[in-house]
Design an enzyme around this catalytic site. Structure first.
Site, PDB file in Angstrom:
ATOM      1  N   GLY A 507      -9.605  -0.127  -0.623  1.00 41.62           N
ATOM      2  CA  GLY A 507      -8.717  -0.087  -2.042  1.00 41.62           C
ATOM      3  C   GLY A 507      -7.318  -0.610  -1.792  1.00 41.62           C
ATOM      4  N   SER A 508      -6.998  -1.318  -0.927  1.00 42.63           N
ATOM      5  CA  SER A 508      -5.583  -1.836  -0.903  1.00 42.63           C
ATOM      6  C   SER A 508      -5.089  -2.692  -2.328  1.00 42.63           C
ATOM      7  CB  SER A 508      -5.102  -2.347   0.179  1.00 42.63           C
ATOM      8  OG  SER A 508      -5.948  -3.428   0.522  1.00 42.63           O
ATOM      9  N   GLU A 751      -8.132   7.562   7.506  1.00 44.33           N
ATOM     10  CA  GLU A 751      -8.651   7.544   8.992  1.00 44.33           C
ATOM     11  C   GLU A 751      -8.626   8.988   9.446  1.00 44.33           C
ATOM     12  OE1 GLU A 751      -6.134   4.857  10.813  1.00 44.33           O
ATOM     13  OE2 GLU A 751      -7.484   5.012  12.954  1.00 44.33           O
TER      14      GLU A 751
END
Ligand code: FES
Ligand code: FES
Lengths: 800, 169
Positions: A507-508, A751
């Protein structure tokens, strides 16, 4: 609550429409005139000397345009880690040896895939098989066959960036199969253990797992008239790829252009520069035509890295109250035929563990060992899953020994804001760890469910809950060290954001656009983003190292701030007002208290071009992951600054163990993630859910079935990733801790939350059924064996 | 050696000469340039290549182009009609059910087929229908949310994003 209008909102992704209509272009979707298909010839032997490669028959086959072998690579070696201590060790195409099943020997480009495959069958390889080693303990035995007989120092990538080189340029003979070692020691270890009220030591094992992104790896290469290499790649960081590719092909970095492609999931598995990518470039140069290499699922699962097989030994001394006095940890990983990220993962096991609990005295040793197995690389968490599995299983065992509730034990040892990390000096400027632990325990019904294994009322099905915590850094010094962004305002008051980010699902493109929109004071729909292209965007740190939102996000915010400042200065001139008296919103700048004195962004931008010597308004911003650090910290001693911010998470799992079949069903996973500030809560939730799902696969079912270097389950029928039926109820909460260095207070997400699930499930299995599983995955056979052993001995039992 | 096939894809008819061993996925992607259908495994195990064949979802990587000759095929490129997205597509966008997007075309095809066949599926039927569509990114949570929303929307034509049945056919 914040009064932001764009960030912090669960807005739909900017790339979603393209993706639901099938318009989004991934690497294998690229179509160029005259494009050839490339295929790779791979070693069927785990270890062999290559005497001669005869490609003449393949070259003569109709439809074949180029064949390349190690002869075309001029002795080249590449690797993710390429430092003076750990020089690159992987030839893209075999020079004189192959070291694992799948190692690249030659590559062919032909008019179609079928012809290329036929050509591979016509290549003759004269070889001599060599003895091989397949486990780390075997490889460490004195007299074991050497996977590499020498290191080849040469000039490393890091020397270009100031790392001190070795005078040695001749090959250095190797004595053993130790690919890398990390050693850290601080505090009074002997005194800590001697004075401890209680000491215990445990051993844990983790099977290798695959990234298994849905998109198999692919690369397209073509050369333009000026001798520039153009590529589409399955990538996580285009500037890093460009740098390594330029080195590998002997080109200036500006002569390599990575073009935009969407990436169909990566999870660490697409950061490395792979031999097939270099082969595509070589084939394209030789054939004078574009070449697409699309790896098969089998190749993707076996030759593009996988996660490490690891053994972790943990010994801890604690006070009567459960306060950790001393800890001794050893991690041994099988890194495969080439170093891969072995030197990094053994360092990271140290640095992901250290921010969770306070440890006054520690000895840590990490060993990465060469074997003739497939090469290992970073996978989501990069070591955090196995170190956290070991340490938090061990903590659960300590809690039971001491008769202290696990939540209480975690709380007593958990780090908090302001603490400084040993060896690196990193400061926890924000730390919501304790809040996360408490929230996960509360939402998971810890108090009511813990130690109540009979609550189902069934003799057969037992339920339990378990808890774990984890931490993850936000960006670290690594090439290219920094991110930059440019925001160019358009005639209508909207803007185009240029950022090097690679959209691979995280989603960057959306969160970076949100940051720009918020700062500029325009709706999200007014921002266009140009990303994923090394020619069109400024340098970017990479969509790995968990640095996307933190480092690039900060650069974007600064670029937008810069553009906004220019916009307001121009408006001040036009409105004959002081900048400080202006306010900007809804694409209009007005004078505070005199709303009729107003100008639209469009008008200001037009005026800027017309009046101020043609100046368009372009903002620029840049940010470094760790501003005061020159180079990367030492991988072997863990000294040197590492990151500016750590994200934290605590996770609770509720399981049901079928004591007849040994099957573990996860009913619920509660995650509380301290991500500083969620730039887009929907995306944050999605990241956490994806982490949990992937972690559950690793916990319960996933294992690369490696025997004598051969993968026996290299496809989606036999390597089973979780499906809809495996999805438990998930609660994904966010702890807002406001990281002072992050854009709008944001830090890592995506992460960390992969790492707590394993120990949480293992601890829950113990809570439910009284058996302790210390080897992942927790498969029914292991649970059954442990249950049988427990029955035989009449009680709760440690199992393997 | 080669055979003549007639493929009707997204309402358009194509006459093609193909080798008999070529799969529908290959022909869609290579010959027709319809790269929306993805190659995830080439083995019928991941669902990324799903297309509708006479309204039923099939793995195009396991379907030969010659078998598809004379049948109606719909790929992800054919779901949106008249400039607007299909309600299932809309729900996926809105719920964040799309991450990397590689599984998405196959998922959309599977869900569309399910809802055409059973407009009000049970939870178990939804899970079952999607059990052949692997997704490594979303953990399925938001995908399932999107499917539930799509069902509601399609049932209540007044709501935004709903379509009348004849448009869907
Ligand atoms: S590509 Fe057809 S099912 Fe995976
Ligand atoms: S969104 Fe990436 S595989 Fe499903």
């Amino acid at each position: 609550m914040s009064d932001y209008t764009v960030v912090g909102k669960p807005l739909p992704r900017v790339d979603a429409r393209e993706k639901v209509t099938g318009a989004a272009g991934y690497t294998a979707d690229v179509r160029l005139p005259g494009m050839l298909r490339g295929k790779i010839l791979r070693s069927p032997w785990p270890h062999a000397r290559i005497l001669n490669v005869d490609t003449s028959r393949a070259e003569r086959l109709k439809g074949v345009h180029a064949v390349v072998t190690g002869r075309d690579t001029a002795g080249l070696r590449v690797a993710f880690v390429d430092t003076p201590r750990y020089p690159a060790d992987e030839p893209p195409l075999a020079l004189d040896r192959v070291r694992y099943i799948g190692d690249e020997i030659a590559a062919v480009a032909a008019v179609d895939a079928e012809t290329a495959e036929e050509a591979l069958r016509l290549i003759r390889v004269d070889h001599e098989e060599l003895p091989a080693v397949f486990t780390a303990p075997d490889a460490l035995t004195p007299g074991a066959p050497l996977v590499h007989e020498a290191d080849y120092p040469g000039k490393t990538i890091w020397e270009d960036w100031g790392a001190r080189g070795r005078p040695q340029s001749e090959p250095v003979p190797r004595q053993d199969n130790v690919a890398a070692r990390t050693y850290v020691e601080f505090g009074d270890l002997g005194g800590g253990f001697a004075g401890a009220h209680h000491v215990r030591e445990d051993r844990f094992e983790v099977a290798p797992v695959a990234h298994a992104p849905l998109e198999p790896h692919a690369a397209v290469a073509f050369w333009d008239q000026g001798g520039k290499l153009n590529m589409h790649v399955s990538s996580m960081g285009i500037f890093y790829k460009r740098f390594v590719l330029s080195k590998a092909l002997g080109l200036p970095p500006s002569h390599v252009r990575i073009h935009k492609s969407y990436v169909g999931g990566a999870f660490g598995g697409k950061i490395d520069v792979f031999p097939y990518e270099i082969a595509a470039a070589l084939l394209s140069r030789k054939a004078g035509r574009p070449v697409l290499i699309e790896l098969s699922r089998e190749e993707s699962l076996t030759t593009t890295r996988m996660d490490f097989q690891a053994t972790v030994r943990v010994k801890t001394g604690v006070s009567r109250e459960g306060i950790i006095a001393a800890q001794d940890i050893q991690v041994v990983v099988d890194t495969g035929a080439y170093r891969g990220t072995g030197p990094v993962v053994i360092f990271l096991c140290y640095s992901y563990n250290i921010p969770v609990y306070r440890v006054p005295a520690l000895r840590y040793e990490g060993l990465a060992v060469y074997t003739n197995n497939p090469v290992k690389g970073p996978k989501r968490g990069h070591g955090a899953p196995f170190i956290r599995f070991a340490v938090d299983s061990h903590m659960d065992m300590l809690a039971e020994d001491l008769g202290i509730d696990m939540v209480e034990l975690m709380r007593r040892n958990a780090r908090s804001q302001g603490e400084v990390m040993p060896t690196s000096g990193d400061v926890l400027r924000s730390c919501g760890l304790k809040d996360a632990i408490e929230a996960a325990a509360r939402d998971g019904g810890w108090g009511a469910k813990r130690r109540q294994s009979h609550w189902t009322g069934s003799e057969r099905f037992k339920r339990g809950v378990g808890l774990s915590a984890c931490s993850m850094f936000s960006g670290s010094p690594y090439y290219p060290f920094a991110s930059a962004a440019v925001l160019k305002l358009a005639d209508d008051g909207g803007a185009t954001l240029f950022a090097g980010t690679v959209e691979m699902g995280q989603g960057s493109e959306t969160t970076l656009s949100q940051i720009a929109a918020e700062e500029l004071g325009v709706p999200l729909s007014d921002i266009r983003i140009v990303s994923g292209d090394t020619e069109l965007t400024p340098i970017e740190f990479g969509s790995f190292l968990s640095g996307g939102a933190f480092v690039t996000g900060k650069a974007v915010r600064l670029a937008a701030e810069d553009a906004r400042r220019q916009l307001l200065e121009m408006a001040a001139r036009l409105l004959e007002a002081d900048v400080r008296d202006l306010e900007a919103r809804d694409k209009v700048v007005s004078v505070k208290g005199a709303a009729h004195r107003r100008l639209s962004y469009g008008a200001i931008i037009a005026a800027s071009v017309k009046q101020a010597s043609g100046d368009p308004i372009i903002g620029k911003g840049y940010h470094k992951s760790v501003p005061d650090a020159g180079l990367h910290p030492s991988l072997s001693t863990a000294k040197g600054r590492w990151t500016e911010a750590y994200g934290f998470a605590a996770q609770l799992a509720e399981v049901e163990v079928d004591t007849w079949t040994g099957r573990v069903r996860v009913l619920r996973v509660v995650t509380y993630h301290d991500c500083g500030f969620p730039l887009n809560p929907q995306i944050v939730e999605g990241q956490i859910e994806g982490c949990v799902s992937m972690a559950l696969g690793q916990t319960l079912q996933e294992r690369v079935d490696l025997r004598e270097g051969q993968v026996f389950n290299p496809d989606f029928l036999n390597y089973r990733i979780p499906i809809t039926h495996d999805t438990p109820a998930m609660v994904s909460g966010m702890i807002h801790s406001q990281e002072p260095h992050g854009p709008f207070g944001a830090k890592e997400v995506g992460e960390g939350a992969v790492s707590g699930v394993m120990a949480a499930v293992a601890n829950a299995v113990y809570d439910a059924a009284g058996v302790r599983i210390t080897s992942l995955p927790i498969m029914p056979a292991r649970v059954l064996a442990a249950l049988d052993a427990a029955r035989a001995r009449g009680g709760r039992q440690e199992g393997r | 050696m080669k055979e003549l096939v007639q493929l009707s894809v997204n309402g358009q008819t194509h006459d093609l000469v193909v080798r008999p061993e070529r799969t529908l996925l290959d022909v869609l992607r290579e010959d027709l340039g319809l790269t929306g259908s993805k190659r995830g495994c080439d083995l019928g195990a991941c669902g990324a290549c799903a297309v509708l064949l006479d309204g039923r979802p099939v793995s195009s990587c396991l379907t030969l182009a010659v078998e598809a000759s004379g049948h109606e095929i719909v790929t992800v490129e054919g779901l949106a009609r008249g400039g607007g997205l299909h309600p299932v597509q809309e729900a996926f966008v809105e719920h964040g059910a799309v991450q990397c997007g590689f599984c998405t075309p196959g998922m959309l095809i599977t869900v569309t087929a399910l809802l055409d066949e059973r407009p009000e599926p049970t939870e178990a039927e939804i899970l079952e229908a999607l059990s052949g569509n692997l997704c490594r990114c979303t953990g399925y949570v938001k995908v399932l949310d999107a499917v539930r929303t799509a069902i509601r929307r399609m049932r209540q034509p007044g709501l935004p994003g709903s379509v009348a049945p004849e448009v869907r056919a």
